[in-house]
Design a protein around this motif. Structure first.
Motif, PDB file in Angstrom:
ATOM      1  N   THR A 117       0.846  -1.092  -1.590  1.00 37.89           N
ATOM      2  CA  THR A 117       0.034  -1.989  -1.229  1.00 37.89           C
ATOM      3  C   THR A 117      -0.428  -2.789  -2.213  1.00 37.89           C
ATOM      4  O   THR A 117      -0.825  -3.925  -2.067  1.00 37.89           O
ATOM      5  N   GLN A 177       2.150  -5.795  -0.746  1.00 39.42           N
ATOM      6  CA  GLN A 177       1.591  -5.924   0.821  1.00 39.42           C
ATOM      7  C   GLN A 177       1.804  -7.902   0.975  1.00 39.42           C
ATOM      8  O   GLN A 177       2.000  -8.864   1.876  1.00 39.42           O
ATOM      9  N   ASP A 225      -3.798  -3.784   3.763  1.00 39.70           N
ATOM     10  CA  ASP A 225      -3.295  -3.920   4.920  1.00 39.70           C
ATOM     11  C   ASP A 225      -4.273  -4.036   5.994  1.00 39.70           C
ATOM     12  O   ASP A 225      -4.748  -2.673   6.744  1.00 39.70           O
ATOM     13  N   HIS A 259      -0.248   2.574   9.791  1.00 36.77           N
ATOM     14  CA  HIS A 259       0.385   1.836   9.347  1.00 36.77           C
ATOM     15  C   HIS A 259       1.478   2.559   8.896  1.00 36.77           C
ATOM     16  O   HIS A 259       1.702   4.072   8.593  1.00 36.77           O
TER      17      HIS A 259
END
Length: 270
Positions: A63, A66, A180, A202
């Motif tokens: 994360t 990203q 995200d 996701h």
């Protein structure tokens, strides 16, 4: 702090090896706990959800990284409306502390020519992990490059065990808070535009949740992950039930009632 080189690339082949800059990222215990809960960690697994003795799930690092594939999409390397996250690899170099910061450096690795599409490898490295995204980019192939490796064969024989996993109805709503924010994971209208009946989970949330299942099936702690890889082949929806067959060598798969969602997957634990 973010440094990003000027990216003015017109030929797909010229993306190979391009540096994408670096970024200093930081996190608190609450960020790691939110991530663990979003991917399905049980509330009674205090080592994953309680700051007192918190162990950070290694996939949490994805994360924080990203931004790297987003750099290529923003610079026109692929059409962000059609590009797909094809597969993911994660090598764990050291445990992440419950709170801290690290400098992440990103680059484009290989760019493979699949004919009608290209596959970009986006590599992000820091003190804790080395992560590789494979992004399938329709319309970017045909530049005369190498096709790259084919799909790895599946595991042999029957799985050692199969774990049933009930995905929380709010899983995507929680996971998007980790960074995200793509609308297809929360907005029914956006999901409909890509041909889905409702918002999808996701891919990295599904993969991270499957790591929990694979670890529990093997009697390991998911925080002891050392290597992860998997290929995304179909969507998963929040609120549905899936099953995760796990083989003795750490290979696993994620199956839905519509078919396989993640294959070619393997999780290795210390």
């Amino acid at each position: 702090m973010t440094t990003r080189p000027e990216l003015d690339v017109t030929d797909t082949a010229d993306w190979a090896g391009r540096p994408l800059g670096e970024r200093e990222v930081s996190w608190e215990a609450r960020d790691a706990i939110l991530f663990a809960l979003a991917v399905g960690a049980p509330a009674d697994r205090l080592d994953l959800v309680f700051e007192r003795d918190l162990r950070v799930l290694p996939t949490f690092a994805l994360t924080l990284a990203q931004w790297a594939p987003d750099v290529v999409g923003s610079a026109g390397g692929w059409d962000v409306g059609t590009a797909l996250h094809g597969s993911q690899r994660l090598e764990v170099l050291a445990p992440m502390p419950a709170a801290g910061s690290t400098l992440m450096t990103a680059r484009v690795g290989e760019v493979w020519d699949k004919g009608g599409a290209a596959v970009f490898e986006i590599v992000v490295e820091c003190d804790y992990v080395r992560a590789t995204w494979s992004i399938f980019a329709p319309g970017r192939g045909g530049f005369g490059g190498e096709r790259g490796p084919g799909r790895a064969p599946g595991p042999e024989g029957d799985p050692a065990t199969t774990v049933d996993w009930d995905i929380a109805a709010n899983a995507a709503a929680l996971y998007r808070l980790t960074g995200d924010h793509h609308h297809i994971h929360i907005d029914p209208v956006a999901a409909e535009r890509i041909g889905q009946p409702r918002p999808i989970l996701h891919g990295l949330a599904t993969l991270s949740g499957a790591v929990l299942a694979a670890a529990f099936a093997q009697g390991a702690s998911p925080a002891d992950l050392t290597l992860l890889e998997g290929r995304f082949s179909a969507p998963v929806f929040p609120g549905e039930s899936v099953c995760v067959p796990v083989w003795a060598d750490g290979s696993f798969r994620v199956d839905t009632e519509r078919g396989t969602a993640i294959d070619g997957a393997r999780a290795v634990f210390a």
